[in-house]
Design an enzyme around this catalytic site. Sequence first.
Site, short mmCIF file in Angstrom:
data_model
loop_
_atom_site.label_atom_id
_atom_site.label_comp_id
_atom_site.label_asym_id
_atom_site.label_seq_id
_atom_site.Cartn_x
_atom_site.Cartn_y
_atom_site.Cartn_z
N SER A 143 0.85 -1.17 0.00
CA SER A 143 0.00 0.00 0.00
C SER A 143 0.89 1.23 0.00
O SER A 143 2.09 1.15 0.33
CB SER A 143 -0.89 0.01 1.25
OG SER A 143 -1.51 1.27 1.45
N TYR A 156 -2.22 -1.47 10.34
CA TYR A 156 -2.27 -1.69 8.90
C TYR A 156 -0.98 -1.19 8.24
O TYR A 156 -0.38 -1.89 7.42
CB TYR A 156 -3.48 -0.97 8.32
CG TYR A 156 -3.65 -1.15 6.82
CD1 TYR A 156 -4.16 -2.34 6.30
CD2 TYR A 156 -3.31 -0.13 5.93
CE1 TYR A 156 -4.32 -2.50 4.94
CE2 TYR A 156 -3.47 -0.29 4.57
CZ TYR A 156 -3.97 -1.47 4.08
OH TYR A 156 -4.12 -1.64 2.72
#
Length: 275
Positions: A143, A156
Amino acid sequence: MIKLEGKTALVTGASRGIGRSIAIELAKQGLKRLFLVARNRKKLAEVAAEIEVFGVEVVPLAIDLTDSAAVNIAIAQAWRDRGPIHLLVNCAGVAHQASFLRSPLSLIQEELALNLMGTYTITRIIARRMAAQQEGTIVNVSSLMGKFAAPTMATYSATKFAILGFTQALRSELAPYNIHVTALLPTLTDTDMVRDFKTFRWVVPMTAEKVAQALIIGLQKDSPEILVGWQSHLAVCCHRFAPWLMELVLKIATPELEPQPNPNEKLREALAASR
C-alpha cells in the site's frame, strides 16, 4: 517482460475488492488457469462465474490463510492435480481504522495474522515449488501506507511496511531461481473494506479496476515496485525530498475519529463503584 498467456495464476483475497478486480483483469490476459483464494465460498463462486466467460479454467479454493495446515494441504493438492502455478498475487488483507491507544487487541491480531502471516505462509509454500521449477512471479500487494505510515492506521501501516521489506528481501533471494518478485502499492481504493472509514482530506479514492490495470502494465514492464495513480507518485516524491512536509500534510489530512470507550476506564469505573 512477463508473459501471462497460457500460464496459471493464483490470487488471494479474490472474492472482493482489489483481489477480485485483479483476478478478472488477469483472466483477460489469456491465462490458462486461475486459482481464486478467499474464505467466503459463495462469493468465490460468484467471481468464478464472472471469469469463466473469458475461457479461463477457474478453480475456487475456500481457504483461511491464517490456517497454515489448511493452506499447505490445499496448495499441495492444487499443484498435484492441476499443475504448476506461475504467478502468485498476494492480495488478501484486512484494515481497521482506529486510534492506536484504543484499538482492541483482537483487531490488531487479525491484521497481523492475515496481512502478514497469511502472506508469508502461502508465499513460502508456493515459492519453494517455483524454485524447483526455476520459474515464477510473485506480487505482494502492499500500500502507499507501506511507504509512510498514516495516523489511525498504525497496525495496517506496520503490516504494509513489513510486506515491502519482505518483497525486497525475496527479490534478491529468489532471483537465482528465475523468480520475479514485485510490490503493488495502491493508494486509497474504493472497496467495501474502506467505505465506512473516515477518509483522509484531499485523498481521492481510485477504483479497484484501475489498480488491476496498473498491475498488468507493471508486470509487462517487470517493475520492482508498482505505484498506482498520480497521488501516489506525488506523495512518494514529496516524502523523499521533503519528509517534514509530508508529515505536516498527513497531520492536517488525518480525520478526527470519534472517541471510543477505553476498556481500562470502564474497569476503573467498575472498581470505583464496587468500593
